[in-house]
Design a protein around this motif. Structure first.
Motif, mmCIF file in Angstrom:
data_model
loop_
_atom_site.group_PDB
_atom_site.id
_atom_site.type_symbol
_atom_site.label_atom_id
_atom_site.label_comp_id
_atom_site.label_asym_id
_atom_site.label_seq_id
_atom_site.Cartn_x
_atom_site.Cartn_y
_atom_site.Cartn_z
ATOM 1 N N THR A 1 0.829 -1.213 0.000
ATOM 2 C CA THR A 1 0.000 0.000 0.000
ATOM 3 C C THR A 1 0.865 1.265 0.000
ATOM 4 O O THR A 1 0.478 2.274 -0.608
ATOM 5 N N THR A 2 2.023 1.202 0.655
ATOM 6 C CA THR A 2 2.938 2.360 0.610
ATOM 7 C C THR A 2 3.406 2.611 -0.811
ATOM 8 O O THR A 2 3.462 3.760 -1.278
ATOM 9 N N ASN A 3 3.750 1.549 -1.536
ATOM 10 C CA ASN A 3 4.166 1.693 -2.929
ATOM 11 C C ASN A 3 3.037 2.277 -3.777
ATOM 12 O O ASN A 3 3.267 3.151 -4.623
ATOM 13 N N VAL A 4 1.807 1.821 -3.546
ATOM 14 C CA VAL A 4 0.662 2.347 -4.295
ATOM 15 C C VAL A 4 0.494 3.843 -4.016
ATOM 16 O O VAL A 4 0.266 4.646 -4.936
ATOM 17 N N LYS A 5 0.604 4.223 -2.757
ATOM 18 C CA LYS A 5 0.440 5.649 -2.408
ATOM 19 C C LYS A 5 1.478 6.516 -3.110
ATOM 20 O O LYS A 5 1.160 7.625 -3.563
ATOM 21 N N ARG A 6 2.720 6.031 -3.202
ATOM 22 C CA ARG A 6 3.758 6.825 -3.887
ATOM 23 C C ARG A 6 3.405 7.033 -5.358
ATOM 24 O O ARG A 6 3.643 8.121 -5.922
ATOM 25 N N GLN A 7 2.824 6.010 -6.003
ATOM 26 C CA GLN A 7 2.464 6.151 -7.421
ATOM 27 C C GLN A 7 1.280 7.115 -7.584
ATOM 28 O O GLN A 7 1.248 7.923 -8.517
ATOM 29 N N VAL A 8 0.302 7.048 -6.669
ATOM 30 C CA VAL A 8 -0.832 7.985 -6.720
ATOM 31 C C VAL A 8 -0.331 9.411 -6.546
ATOM 32 O O VAL A 8 -0.779 10.341 -7.247
ATOM 33 N N GLU A 9 0.590 9.607 -5.623
ATOM 34 C CA GLU A 9 1.120 10.955 -5.379
ATOM 35 C C GLU A 9 1.918 11.462 -6.576
ATOM 36 O O GLU A 9 1.907 12.668 -6.869
ATOM 37 N N ARG A 10 2.577 10.573 -7.292
ATOM 38 C CA ARG A 10 3.268 10.986 -8.515
ATOM 39 C C ARG A 10 2.264 11.424 -9.574
ATOM 40 O O ARG A 10 2.486 12.418 -10.285
ATOM 41 N N LEU A 11 1.162 10.702 -9.695
ATOM 42 C CA LEU A 11 0.122 11.110 -10.636
ATOM 43 C C LEU A 11 -0.458 12.471 -10.247
ATOM 44 O O LEU A 11 -0.808 13.276 -11.114
ATOM 45 N N PHE B 1 -8.336 3.255 -1.489
ATOM 46 C CA PHE B 1 -7.819 4.224 -0.520
ATOM 47 C C PHE B 1 -7.038 5.309 -1.259
ATOM 48 O O PHE B 1 -6.811 5.214 -2.460
ATOM 49 N N HIS B 2 -6.628 6.347 -0.514
ATOM 50 C CA HIS B 2 -5.778 7.423 -1.042
ATOM 51 C C HIS B 2 -6.419 8.091 -2.258
ATOM 52 O O HIS B 2 -5.793 8.303 -3.298
ATOM 53 N N GLU B 3 -7.672 8.463 -2.100
ATOM 54 C CA GLU B 3 -8.435 9.057 -3.202
ATOM 55 C C GLU B 3 -8.032 10.512 -3.456
ATOM 56 O O GLU B 3 -7.859 11.299 -2.530
ATOM 57 N N VAL B 4 -7.905 10.853 -4.728
ATOM 58 C CA VAL B 4 -7.664 12.237 -5.147
ATOM 59 C C VAL B 4 -8.830 12.627 -6.046
ATOM 60 O O VAL B 4 -9.000 12.079 -7.140
ATOM 61 N N SER B 5 -9.654 13.580 -5.591
ATOM 62 C CA SER B 5 -10.848 13.936 -6.363
ATOM 63 C C SER B 5 -11.358 15.296 -5.942
ATOM 64 O O SER B 5 -11.022 15.814 -4.879
ATOM 65 N N SER C 1 -14.867 9.118 -0.855
ATOM 66 C CA SER C 1 -16.100 8.593 -1.441
ATOM 67 C C SER C 1 -16.505 7.302 -0.752
ATOM 68 O O SER C 1 -15.702 6.660 -0.054
ATOM 69 N N GLN C 2 -17.747 6.919 -0.936
ATOM 70 C CA GLN C 2 -18.243 5.688 -0.330
ATOM 71 C C GLN C 2 -17.445 4.488 -0.818
ATOM 72 O O GLN C 2 -17.208 4.311 -2.005
ATOM 73 N N GLY C 3 -17.015 3.662 0.128
ATOM 74 C CA GLY C 3 -16.230 2.489 -0.212
ATOM 75 C C GLY C 3 -14.740 2.754 -0.321
ATOM 76 O O GLY C 3 -13.975 1.839 -0.626
ATOM 77 N N VAL C 4 -14.293 3.992 -0.067
ATOM 78 C CA VAL C 4 -12.877 4.351 -0.115
ATOM 79 C C VAL C 4 -12.435 4.698 1.304
ATOM 80 O O VAL C 4 -13.120 5.430 2.022
ATOM 81 N N LYS C 5 -11.281 4.194 1.707
ATOM 82 C CA LYS C 5 -10.871 4.320 3.110
ATOM 83 C C LYS C 5 -10.233 5.661 3.454
ATOM 84 O O LYS C 5 -10.305 6.113 4.598
ATOM 85 N N SER C 6 -9.570 6.297 2.496
ATOM 86 C CA SER C 6 -8.852 7.532 2.836
ATOM 87 C C SER C 6 -8.710 8.429 1.616
ATOM 88 O O SER C 6 -8.871 7.985 0.474
#
Length: 347
Positions: free
Chosen positions: A266-276, A308-312, A336-341
Motif C-alpha cells: 500500500t505504501t508503494n501504491v500511495k507513492r504512485q498515486v502521489e506521482r500522478l 484508498f488514497h483518493e484524489v478527487s 467517497s463511499q467504499g474508499v478508506k482515505s
C-alpha cells in the motif's frame, strides 16, 4: 390319436389310398406345429417389447398399446428438427448498425460521473469475490462495433502478476477497462504516458493504481542494495525505484508477516498515486471533477479489492484569513463511499 389313425388306415383296402391319406395327415400336422410356434413367438415378443429402450414418449405408448392387444395404436407425429441457437447479434446486422449501437453505448458511458464508475467497479469486484461474476462477454455484433473505437471508463495501472487479471477481478468485459500492467505497478515513462493517453484521449473517469497481496517486486525491493545490484541492470533500476518509495526502517518494526506485506504494497501504491497527483494535466481533470485518481489493494486470498488514497474534487477553499488550507485529516473532505482515505496534494 396317432395310433387310432394308424389303425384306421390299415382298415382301408387300397394301398394307394392309404399313402394319400398318410401324406395329408403329415402336412396337416406340420401346419398345426407352425401355428403353435408362431403363437409362442408372438407371446415372447409381447413380453420383450415394453422393456426395450424407446426413443420418445410416443413410442412408449405405441409399444404398450400393442402389448395390450389394443386395436387403437396412437399415431406418431413426425420428428421436427430444432433450429440451432446462435448468440444474439450473430446474424443479420450490418457494420453500420454495429457502429450505431456502439455510438449509443459510448453516449451512455460518457454521461457517467467518476463516482458512478467507481461504484460500478466496486459492484463488479463484489460479484467476483462472492462467486457471482457475470463475465460480461460481448456478442459478435457488439465486438464488430469495437473495431473502430474504444471508450473505457476506467484506467488501471496494475501488476504483471499472473494471479491479478484486472478484468476478471472487477467482472468487466471487452472495452470496459484500459489496462496497464507492469511488475510492481510502478510509474515510468511508458506507464505514465499510457495513463496520460487514457485520461486525455480516451476520457476515462477513474484512474486506479492497484497493488496486490504477496507482490514479488515489492518484496524483492526490500532486499539490501548489494543484492539488487546482482540483478540485470534494467531489473535493478526498477527494484531500486520501488525501494526509494518505501520506508524500510518503519517496515522493519512490523512483525506480522501479512501486515508487513500489506503495508509495503500500500505504501508503494500511495507513492504512485502521489506521482500522478503532481501531473498538471491529470490534476486539471481532477479539479474539473472529470476524473478521480485512487489507490487499491487486491487481496488474492479473499478476492476483495480495498480502495484508498483518493484524489478527487476541486481544490480545497483557502482559510478565511488567507492562510493555506489545513491538511489535518479532521478538516479534509471525506473520501467517497467504499474508499478508506483521501489524499489532498499541495497546490
Amino acid at each position: 390319436s396317432a395310433s387310432l389313425l394308424a389303425q384306421g388306415l390299415h382298415g382301408l383296402a387300397s394301398p394307394r389310398l392309404q399313402m394319400a391319406l398318410a401324406a395329408g395327415v403329415a402336412v396337416g400336422a406340420a401346419a398345426l406345429s407352425g401355428i403353435a410356434l408362431g403363437t409362442s413367438c408372438n407371446a415372447q415378443l409381447s413380453r420383450l417389447e415394453p422393456i426395450q429402450l424407446p426413443r420418445d414418449d410416443e413410442e412408449v405408448e405405441e409399444i404398450h398399446a400393442r402389448a395390450r392387444g389394443s386395436g387403437q395404436v396412437p399415431k406418431r407425429q413426425p420428428a421436427v428438427m430444432e433450429e440451432p441457437e446462435f448468440p444474439i447479434g450473430w446474424q443479420g446486422f450490418s457494420m453500420e448498425e454495429a457502429r450505431a449501437h456502439t455510438d449509443e453505448r459510448q453516449s451512455l458511458a460518457m454521461k457517467k460521473t467518476p463516482l458512478d464508475v467507481l461504484a460500478e467497479l466496486q459492484r463488479g469486484n463484489a460479484r467476483f469475490w462472492t462467486g457471482r461474476a457475470t463475465r460480461p462477454e460481448l456478442s459478435a455484433f457488439e465486438r464488430r462495433g469495437l473495431i473502430s473505437k474504444q471508450f473505457p471508463s476506467v484506467a488501471v495501472l496494475g501488476c504483471s502478476d499472473s494471479r491479478v487479471p484486472i478484468e476478471i477481478v472487477f467482472d468487466q468485459g471487452l472495452g470496459d477497462i484500459f489496462v496497464i500492467r507492469v511488475a510492481g505497478n510502478c510509474l515510468d515513462t511508458s506507464t505514465m504516458a499510457s495513463l496520460q493517453y487514457a485520461v486525455h484521449h480516451l476520457k476515462v473517469k477513474v484512474a486506479v493504481v492497484m497493488g496486490h497481496e504477496a507482490c514479488g517486486a515489492v518484496k524483492a525491493a526490500q532486499l539490501p542494495s548489494e543484492k539488487l545490484e546482482q540483478e540485470p541492470s534494467e531489473l535493478e533500476q526498477a527494484l531500486k525505484g520501488i525501494k526509494a518509495g518505501l520506508n524500510i526502517q518503519a517496515l522493519q518494526h512490523i512483525q506480522d508477516t501479512r501486515a508487513h506485506d500489506r503495508e509495503a504494497v500500500t505504501t508503494n501504491v500511495k507513492r504512485q498515486v502521489e506521482r500522478l497527483a503532481r501531473d498538471k494535466g491529470i490534476m486539471s481533470k481532477v479539479r474539473q471533477q472529470e476524473l478521480m485518481v485512487v489507490g487499491a489493494f487486491y487481496e488474492i486470498s479473499s478476492g476483495i479489492v480495498d480502495f484508498f488514497h483518493e484524489v478527487s474534487g476541486p481544490a480545497p477553499a483557502p482559510a478565511a484569513n488567507g492562510a493555506a488550507p489545513s491538511r489535518e485529516p479532521g478538516f479534509g473532505r471525506m473520501p467517497s463511499q467504499g474508499v478508506k482515505s483521501r489524499y489532498e496534494p499541495s497546490q
